[in-house]
Write an enzyme that holds these catalytic residues in place. Structure first.
Site, short mmCIF file in Angstrom:
data_model
loop_
_atom_site.label_atom_id
_atom_site.label_comp_id
_atom_site.label_asym_id
_atom_site.label_seq_id
_atom_site.Cartn_x
_atom_site.Cartn_y
_atom_site.Cartn_z
N GLY A 103 32.62 -61.02 67.62
CA GLY A 103 31.19 -61.25 67.59
C GLY A 103 30.63 -61.51 66.21
CE1 TYR A 127 22.50 -51.45 70.98
CE2 TYR A 127 20.54 -52.57 71.79
CZ TYR A 127 21.67 -52.55 70.99
OH TYR A 127 21.96 -53.64 70.20
#
Length: 332
Positions: free
Chosen positions: A25, A198
């Site tokens: 990523g 998160y």
């Protein structure tokens, strides 16, 4: 800065850059860009095997055009022991670190705990990076960042405009806006909501990044380090697909693939705010984000995160908790 690309990064010959989550990523693309400019990149990866495969891929893709050195080392941010071992190894082999990219992370996973008993999103995204930064800080204070040393080495530099301080770049997310700091239940032991957890971890990233800069500014001597935060916008990476897979619902994976294709920018573009924060002449405490629609895509620019991320009391409380929880602190 409109239209900024990785081509505008300065030469990084003789510089050492540490990137967490470098095997995939955003971390992979950042590693590729740093190496292309001549840096030695220490790829801090949970899996040495995957990190090694990524290094091989970068070398193959660049066909030898990457002038830098890639070194893969194990660093599992879910284990404070692994973080300590990694930092000790870097200190043994390097005199200085010029850039630390706190990039690795997990997103919206079912509740689980790190080796040390922390809720995993807070533990990996924030606490692991807090401990890593504190342990590597002496090496960062010994580094010169990206704006000094080019004249001595004879390497051409694209930007020598005073950006000489070493950098700590902490990757956050637009999801920090839904985060709330509940100091009575930071680890979600009473209840758990994966997206809320998160958001809290990404808000914690910003509280940490800004508090680190405040402590640097308050130090009696010039520390020679800048702390900068960033977020990638909507970058289509494996992070979203891993999140969907964790849900156990095939439909979630299909929806996430569709969303990535429709709204996401590629990982190389998503890595630009991190690269800009690491190498351009930005102030300590800056927040670099995509400058396009809703700050979800586009070239990097300096913006502003939400008001909660600048809360001085929350930043102080989080720092004190993090130092106690990890057993690591800074004395500036």
């Amino acid at each position: 800065m409109t239209g900024w690309t990785a081509d505008e990064m300065p030469r990084l010959d003789g510089k050492t850059v540490v990137v967490t989550g470098a095997n995939s990523g955003l971390g992979f693309e950042a590693t590729r860009a740093f190496a292309a400019k001549g840096a030695t990149v220490v790829m801090a990866c949970r899996s040495v095997e995957r990190g090694t495969d990524a290094a091989v891929e970068i070398r193959a893709d660049t066909r030898g055009d990457a002038d830098g050195t890639l070194e893969v080392r194990e660093c599992d941010l879910a284990s404070l022991e692994s973080v300590a071992t990694f930092a000790e190894g870097v200190a043994d082999d390097y005199d200085a670190v010029d850039v630390l990219c706190n990039n690795a992370g997990v997103m919206a996973i079912p509740r689980c705990e790190t080796d040390d008993g922390f809720e995993t999103q807070l533990g990996v995204n924030h606490l692991g990076h807090f401990a890593l930064t504190c342990r590597l800080f002496p090496l960062l204070a010994a580094g010169n960042g990206v704006g000094r040393g080019a004249e001595e080495s004879g390497s051409p530099a694209a930007d020598l405009s005073g950006s000489g301080d070493a950098r700590v770049v902490t990757q956050s997310s637009g999801a920090h806006e839904r985060g709330e700091m509940d100091f009575t239940d930071l680890n979600w032991e009473e209840s758990y909501e994966k997206w809320g957890a998160y958001g809290r971890s990404k808000l914690a990233n910003l509280l940490f990044a800004y508090e680190l800069q405040r402590r640097i500014d308050a130090a009696a001597d010039d520390v020679g380090v800048r702390s900068v935060a960033c977020h990638p916008g909507y970058a289509a990476t494996n992070l979203q697909l891993r999140t969907a897979k964790e849900s156990g619902t095939p439909l979630a994976t299909a929806v996430m693939r569709l969303a990535n294709a429709a709204f996401g920018q590629d990982a190389a573009t998503g890595a630009l705010p991190l690269l800009y924060a690491a190498t351009a002449d930005v102030d300590g405490g800056a927040y670099v984000e995509p400058g396009g629609v809703l700050n979800m895509r586009g070239s990097p620019t300096v913006g502003r995160s939400n008001d909660a991320s600048y809360d001085l009391d929350d930043a102080r409380r989080l720092w004190e908790y993090s130092a106690e929880a990890t057993g690591v602190d800074l004395s500036l």
